[in-house]
Design a protein around this motif. Structure first.
Motif, short mmCIF file in Angstrom:
data_model
loop_
_atom_site.label_atom_id
_atom_site.label_comp_id
_atom_site.label_asym_id
_atom_site.label_seq_id
_atom_site.Cartn_x
_atom_site.Cartn_y
_atom_site.Cartn_z
N ARG A 2 0.83 -1.19 0.00
CA ARG A 2 0.00 0.00 0.00
C ARG A 2 0.87 1.26 0.00
NH1 ARG A 2 -2.44 2.79 4.51
NH2 ARG A 2 -4.22 4.03 3.83
N VAL A 3 0.64 2.12 -0.95
CA VAL A 3 1.36 3.38 -1.02
C VAL A 3 0.73 4.36 -0.05
CG1 VAL A 3 2.02 5.33 -2.50
CG2 VAL A 3 1.98 3.00 -3.43
N GLN A 4 1.54 4.93 0.84
CA GLN A 4 1.07 5.91 1.81
C GLN A 4 1.71 7.26 1.51
OE1 GLN A 4 2.32 3.14 5.13
NE2 GLN A 4 0.44 3.93 6.03
N ALA A 5 0.95 8.32 1.71
CA ALA A 5 1.43 9.65 1.35
C ALA A 5 2.72 10.02 2.07
CB ALA A 5 0.34 10.68 1.66
N ASN A 6 2.86 9.61 3.33
CA ASN A 6 4.06 9.99 4.09
C ASN A 6 5.27 9.12 3.76
OD1 ASN A 6 3.11 7.66 5.32
ND2 ASN A 6 3.51 8.37 7.40
N LYS A 7 5.09 8.17 2.84
CA LYS A 7 6.20 7.29 2.45
C LYS A 7 6.60 7.47 0.98
CE LYS A 7 6.55 4.85 6.34
NZ LYS A 7 5.35 5.12 7.09
N THR A 8 5.93 8.37 0.27
CA THR A 8 6.19 8.46 -1.16
C THR A 8 7.61 8.93 -1.47
OG1 THR A 8 5.20 10.68 -1.21
CG2 THR A 8 3.77 8.82 -1.83
N ARG A 9 8.19 9.77 -0.63
CA ARG A 9 9.55 10.23 -0.93
C ARG A 9 10.52 9.07 -0.90
NH1 ARG A 9 11.75 14.98 -1.51
NH2 ARG A 9 9.88 16.03 -0.69
N ALA A 10 10.39 8.20 0.09
CA ALA A 10 11.27 7.04 0.16
C ALA A 10 11.06 6.13 -1.04
CB ALA A 10 11.03 6.27 1.46
N LEU A 11 9.81 5.95 -1.45
CA LEU A 11 9.54 5.11 -2.61
C LEU A 11 10.13 5.72 -3.87
CD1 LEU A 11 5.81 4.03 -2.04
CD2 LEU A 11 7.91 2.97 -1.21
#
Length: 228
Positions: free
Chosen positions: A83-92
């Motif tokens: 699941r893509v989470q907004a607070n993890k998009t930079r790391a992705l």
């Protein structure tokens, strides 16, 4: 699990993939294996890399980042599967080559903006909710084309195909029905500019059905690493 056991399991999975390709009258190299290494130690990833595996899938960002740092000397192609989470998009956007599971235009915009320009475009697969269950991740089939149109305006993203995670079942007919539905949807929404060549579908228990129905990426964890 020992390195020898991991290598043996890996070869067994590759044999299953080759057999399914033969059954479907597809080339043996038509399907790529993503080894899902979530909850596995970095040592297991290193051992499997030594056997020849290059693509690894992770689902938990913090765990993945720690593993990536420990394995930075290896030329691993990292896939995010989850699941893509907004607070993890930079790391992705900065640490992965692939994201399986894009299902939101806002997340697509963030991934685009946060992808470093010196890196190649981020490969993404749009996750489709084929069952219509509110608890399932993914966009509804009718929302796929509009999301693809939005992604087409984001040059740091490269939409490679579609992904699905059907409900578990031991019934091969039901397995194939779900995978067939994703393939048919791909055929409906693909365009010359967005061919959607990749179908990310199939795991340890249903990879044969997925390959028969056109999978190009199978995500295998348990059959390689054992139960978590």
């Amino acid at each position: 699990m020992t390195s020898e056991e991991l290598s043996r399991n890996w070869h067994t999975v590759r044999t299953r993939i080759a057999g399914a390709c033969a059954q479907a009258q597809r080339p043996a190299d038509a399907v790529a294996l993503v080894a899902v290494s979530k909850k596995q130690p970095a040592a297991a990833v290193r051992a499997l890399y030594a056997s020849g595996q290059r693509a690894f899938g992770e689902s938990y960002v913090q765990e993945a980042l720690a593993k990536q740092a420990e394995l930075a000397d290896l030329a691993i192609v990292w896939h995010f599967i989850g699941r893509v989470q907004a607070n993890k998009t930079r790391a992705l956007a900065t640490q992965f080559a692939w994201v399986h599971g894009l299902a939101d235009a806002v997340h697509a915009q963030r991934l685009h903006e946060q992808r470093p320009p010196e890196l190649p475009p981020l490969n993404v697969c749009v996750q489709v909710n084929l069952s219509g269950e509110a608890t399932k991740e993914g966009v509804m089939p009718e929302a796929v084309a509009p999301l693809l149109a939005q992604c087409a305006q984001l040059p740091r993203l490269r939409v490679r195909g579609l992904m699905t995670l059907p409900a578990p079942t031991a019934d091969e007919h039901e397995q194939r029905r779900s995978f067939q539905a994703l393939r048919q949807l791909r055929n409906q929404v693909a365009t010359p500019d967005c061919a959607l060549a990749e179908l990310s579908m199939g795991m340890s228990d249903d990879l044969v059905a997925a390959i028969i129905e056109g999978a190009t990426l199978v995500r295998i964890g348990t059959a390689i690493f054992g139960a978590r």
